[in-house]
Design an enzyme around this catalytic site. Structure first.
Site, PDB file in Angstrom:
ATOM      1  N   ASN A   9     -18.585 -40.737  -2.318  1.00 17.75           N
ATOM      2  CA  ASN A   9     -18.496 -42.195  -2.403  1.00 17.75           C
ATOM      3  C   ASN A   9     -18.265 -42.553  -3.869  1.00 17.75           C
ATOM      4  OD1 ASN A   9     -18.847 -44.931  -2.377  1.00 17.75           O
ATOM      5  ND2 ASN A   9     -21.008 -44.890  -1.772  1.00 17.75           N
ATOM      6  N   LYS A  11     -17.694 -45.374  -5.152  1.00 15.34           N
ATOM      7  CA  LYS A  11     -18.217 -46.700  -5.503  1.00 15.34           C
ATOM      8  C   LYS A  11     -17.171 -47.459  -6.343  1.00 15.34           C
ATOM      9  CE  LYS A  11     -22.817 -44.820  -5.008  1.00 15.34           C
ATOM     10  NZ  LYS A  11     -24.232 -44.814  -5.388  1.00 15.34           N
ATOM     11  N   HIS A  94     -24.229 -49.286   3.135  1.00 20.44           N
ATOM     12  CA  HIS A  94     -24.773 -48.650   1.923  1.00 20.44           C
ATOM     13  C   HIS A  94     -25.833 -49.555   1.312  1.00 20.44           C
ATOM     14  CE1 HIS A  94     -25.113 -46.871  -2.021  1.00 20.44           C
ATOM     15  NE2 HIS A  94     -24.578 -45.784  -1.499  1.00 20.44           N
ATOM     16  N   GLU A  96     -26.436 -50.366  -1.615  1.00 19.55           N
ATOM     17  CA  GLU A  96     -25.937 -51.301  -2.633  1.00 19.55           C
ATOM     18  C   GLU A  96     -25.318 -52.533  -1.964  1.00 19.55           C
ATOM     19  OE1 GLU A  96     -23.579 -48.340  -4.588  1.00 19.55           O
ATOM     20  OE2 GLU A  96     -25.425 -47.355  -5.231  1.00 19.55           O
ATOM     21  N   GLU A 166     -30.150 -42.271   2.973  1.00 16.48           N
ATOM     22  CA  GLU A 166     -30.090 -42.373   1.516  1.00 16.48           C
ATOM     23  C   GLU A 166     -31.318 -43.157   1.022  1.00 16.48           C
ATOM     24  OE1 GLU A 166     -25.819 -41.829  -0.045  1.00 16.48           O
ATOM     25  OE2 GLU A 166     -26.114 -43.950   0.348  1.00 16.48           O
ATOM     26  N   GLY A 172     -28.613 -42.532  -7.645  1.00 12.36           N
ATOM     27  CA  GLY A 172     -28.216 -42.755  -9.027  1.00 12.36           C
ATOM     28  C   GLY A 172     -29.353 -42.612 -10.025  1.00 12.36           C
ATOM     29  N   SER A 212     -28.601 -38.461  -5.422  1.00 11.88           N
ATOM     30  CA  SER A 212     -28.680 -37.494  -6.525  1.00 11.88           C
ATOM     31  C   SER A 212     -28.460 -36.046  -6.089  1.00 11.88           C
ATOM     32  CB  SER A 212     -30.014 -37.636  -7.277  1.00 11.88           C
ATOM     33  OG  SER A 212     -30.122 -38.938  -7.834  1.00 11.88           O
TER      34      SER A 212
HETATM   35  P1  13P Z   1     -25.739 -40.622  -6.270  1.00 13.80           P
HETATM   36  O1  13P Z   1     -25.269 -39.281  -5.745  1.00 13.80           O
HETATM   37  O2  13P Z   1     -25.038 -41.055  -7.502  1.00 13.80           O
HETATM   38  O3  13P Z   1     -27.223 -40.676  -6.368  1.00 13.80           O
HETATM   39  O4  13P Z   1     -25.326 -41.704  -5.152  1.00 13.80           O
HETATM   40  C1  13P Z   1     -25.609 -41.464  -3.827  1.00 13.80           C
HETATM   41  C2  13P Z   1     -24.940 -42.499  -3.016  1.00 13.80           C
HETATM   42  O5  13P Z   1     -25.268 -43.670  -3.087  1.00 13.80           O
HETATM   43  C3  13P Z   1     -23.834 -42.085  -2.140  1.00 13.80           C
HETATM   44  O6  13P Z   1     -23.448 -43.117  -1.297  1.00 13.80           O
END
Ligand code: 13P
Length: 249
Positions: A9, A11, A94, A96, A166, A172, A212
């Site tokens: 992803n 983003k 997601h 976010e 997640e 992140g 992560s």
């Molecule tokens: P990270 O791997 O940067 O922690 O992000 C995970 C994520 O949100 C994948 O959709």
């Protein structure tokens, strides 16, 4: 046998020339695992990525879509539009998007219905926040996210659904769920599916872990029996790291 999937992803990262570079780098990589590989660029680069990765076995997927067929929804993109450029899978829900764009279980249920009506597959994301885990409520939170958005579906629809657990506190942050925490939650998710739909749906649904995941921890996480792959953020922005994760299976 359920599928193994590793999806990147991206983003809101990578302008056009950076996208070009990363796609070129990805084409240089060699896959030595049985995982399906997917990448999710931003909308402006989606069609370009589809054409650049044509003929490879890397699937290009979308990060989001709207629940309506079409119409006066400025700034939005429909399932039909994705389909029309050859995108067959979309990430939904997601954390976010839930946190910054007010996505709710109710709007996500409509989005899932829209993917199914258009023959798309969804990677449906959910996960608890740190406060939920500290209070020991992580299973209740996850169960309600799944039930509210997905339990209106017929059993047959589940062949088009991939789940992605997640935990928000691991996204992140560099703080990964331990392999045991991931396994415990994935087993709970599978049990939740089994209680509602029976063995076939429970055993055949792919459940990804995200938060992560890096080359140095992927093998241990993917080694757990109910973890069927990963949804990768930061580490998917470097082709070598991403493929180290893909090949961790
Ligand atoms: P990270 O791997 O940067 O922690 O992000 C995970 C994520 O949100 C994948 O959709």
């Amino acid at each position: 046998m359920r599928k193994h999937i590793v999806a990147g992803n991206w983003k809101m990262n990578n302008n056009h020339s950076e996208t070009h570079q990363l796609l070129s780098d990805l084409k240089q990589q060699t896959k030595s695992s049985n995982a399906e590989v997917m990448v999710a660029p931003t909308y402006v680069n989606l069609q370009y990525a589809v054409s650049e990765l044509g003929g490879t076995d890397i699937e290009v997927i979308a990060q989001n879509m709207h629940f309506a067929d079409n119409g006066a929804y400025t700034g939005e993109v429909s399932a039909n539009m994705l389909n029309s450029i050859g995108v067959k899978t979309v990430i939904l829900g997601h954390s976010e998007r839930r946190a910054y764009f007010n996505e709710t279980d109710e709007s996500l249920a409509k989005k899932v219905d829209q993917t199914l009506a258009n023959g798309l597959r969804s990677i449906f994301c959910f996960g608890e926040e740190l406060a939920d885990r500290k209070a020991g409520n992580q299973e209740a939170v996850v169960e309600s996210q799944i039930k509210n958005a997905l339990f209106h579906l017929e059993a047959s629809a589940w062949q088009h659904i991939v789940l992605a657990y997640e935990p928000v506190w691991a996204i992140g942050t560099g703080e990964t769920a331990t392999p045991e925490q991931a396994q415990d939650m994935h087993a709970f998710i599978r049990k939740t599916l089994r209680d509602k739909y029976g063995d076939e749906v429970a055993e055949n649904t792919t459940i990804l872990y995200g938060g992560s995941v890096k080359p140095n921890n992927a093998k241990e996480i993917f080694g757990k029996p109910d973890v069927d792959g990963g949804l990768i953020g930061g580490a998917s922005l470097k082709a070598e790291d991403f493929f180290a994760i893909v090949n961790a299976f």
